[in-house]
Design a protein around this motif. Structure first.
Motif, short mmCIF file in Angstrom:
data_model
loop_
_atom_site.label_atom_id
_atom_site.label_comp_id
_atom_site.label_asym_id
_atom_site.label_seq_id
_atom_site.Cartn_x
_atom_site.Cartn_y
_atom_site.Cartn_z
N CYS A 19 33.84 3.81 -44.62
CA CYS A 19 33.32 5.18 -44.54
C CYS A 19 34.01 6.08 -45.56
CB CYS A 19 33.52 5.74 -43.14
SG CYS A 19 32.39 5.06 -41.90
N GLU A 23 31.94 7.79 -48.49
CA GLU A 23 31.93 9.26 -48.38
C GLU A 23 32.33 9.89 -49.71
OE1 GLU A 23 34.48 12.80 -46.18
OE2 GLU A 23 34.92 10.69 -45.75
N ALA A 28 29.52 12.82 -49.47
CA ALA A 28 28.79 12.91 -48.20
C ALA A 28 29.59 13.67 -47.14
CB ALA A 28 28.46 11.51 -47.70
N PHE A 30 30.95 13.69 -43.39
CA PHE A 30 31.43 12.58 -42.56
C PHE A 30 31.58 13.04 -41.12
CE2 PHE A 30 35.15 10.54 -40.56
CZ PHE A 30 34.68 9.24 -40.50
#
Length: 207
Positions: A19, A23, A28, A30
Motif C-alpha cells: 500500500c 500510494e 493516492a 490511503f
C-alpha cells in the motif's frame, strides 16, 4: 471513477508495504478499512459487546470508510488497506457465526458501499508469516499472535477472506512467499496496470 484498489490479507502478508509503495507512486489517498476514530472503540466492542452489537459496529465502520473513499475518489486514486472482508471474516471466526449468516445480514449494507475496481488478496505460507511477524515483536497485536501461534487459525482466516471477497465477484490472489518486498510491489503494480482503468503506469524515471 478514479482508481480504487483494496489490498486484503492475513497479518504479515505485506499489505502495508504494498500500500505504501503504490500510494506514493499514484499520489493516492490511503485509508485503512477501520479508521482510527472507529478503532478506538474496538477493544471495548470486542470484549464487552454482544454479538449483534459487535456486528453492527463492524457494519457501521465499513460504511463510514466507504463514504470517506467516495469523497476522496472525486479528487484522485484511493488505496484501501483492508475494506470489509477482514472484518466480516474476523467476526465469523471470533463468534462462530457461519459466513452464510453474516452474508445475509451484510448484503443490504454492502449495497450502500462502493465496489473497488480491483481487490488483491496477499497470502504467504505460515512459517514465513510467523517469521515476518516475530521480527516486529514489539508491535504485535492480539490478531497477530493468533496467526503466530496457530496454523489452523491462519488457514481458517485465509479461507474466510477468500469467501467474503468472492461476494463481490472476482479478486486476484498474490502469494508473497519467498519474495522480496520489491518483487511483491512489482507484481501488485503489474496487476493494477492490467486490471484498473486509468491506473498510471510507473516509468523508470519515476521509480
Amino acid at each position: 471513477m478514479n482508481p480504487f484498489l483494496v489490498i486484503e490479507g492475513v497479518d504479515g502478508t505485506g499489505k502495508s508495504t504494498v500500500c505504501a509503495a503504490l500510494e506514493a507512486e499514484q499520489s493516492a489517498a490511503f485509508y485503512k478499512g477501520m479508521s482510527p476514530e472507529w478503532r478506538d472503540f474496538r477493544d471495548f466492542v470486542d470484549e464487552d459487546a454482544d454479538d449483534d452489537s459487535r456486528l453492527l459496529y463492524y457494519f457501521a465502520s465499513c460504511v463510514y470508510t466507504s463514504g470517506k473513499v467516495q469523497k476522496s475518489l472525486e479528487l484522485g486514486p484511493v488505496i484501501c488497506h483492508r475494506y470489509f472482508a477482514t472484518y466480516m471474516a474476523i467476526y465469523s471466526l471470533n463468534t462462530g457465526t457461519p459466513l452464510s449468516v453474516v452474508k445475509e445480514a451484510f448484503l443490504p449494507i454492502r449495497k450502500r458501499m462502493l465496489t473497488p475496481q480491483l481487490s488483491i488478496l496477499l497470502t504467504a505460507d505460515h512459517e514465513e508469516l510467523r517469521s515476518r511477524l516475530l521480527a516486529r515483536v514489539h508491535e504485535l497485536k492480539a490478531t497477530d499472535m493468533r496467526v503466530v501461534n496457530s496454523l489452523e487459525y491462519t488457514l481458517n482466516f485465509e479461507a474466510a477472506l477468500r469467501e467474503v471477497m468472492s461476494w463481490d465477484g472476482s479478486f486476484i490472489e498474490l502469494n508473497t512467499t519467498g519474495k522480496t518486498p520489491e518483487q511483491v510491489i512489482a507484481e501488485a503494480r503489474r496487476l493494477c496496470e492490467t486490471h484498473i482503468p486509468d491506473w498510471k503506469p510507473v516509468t523508470p524515471a519515476s521509480n
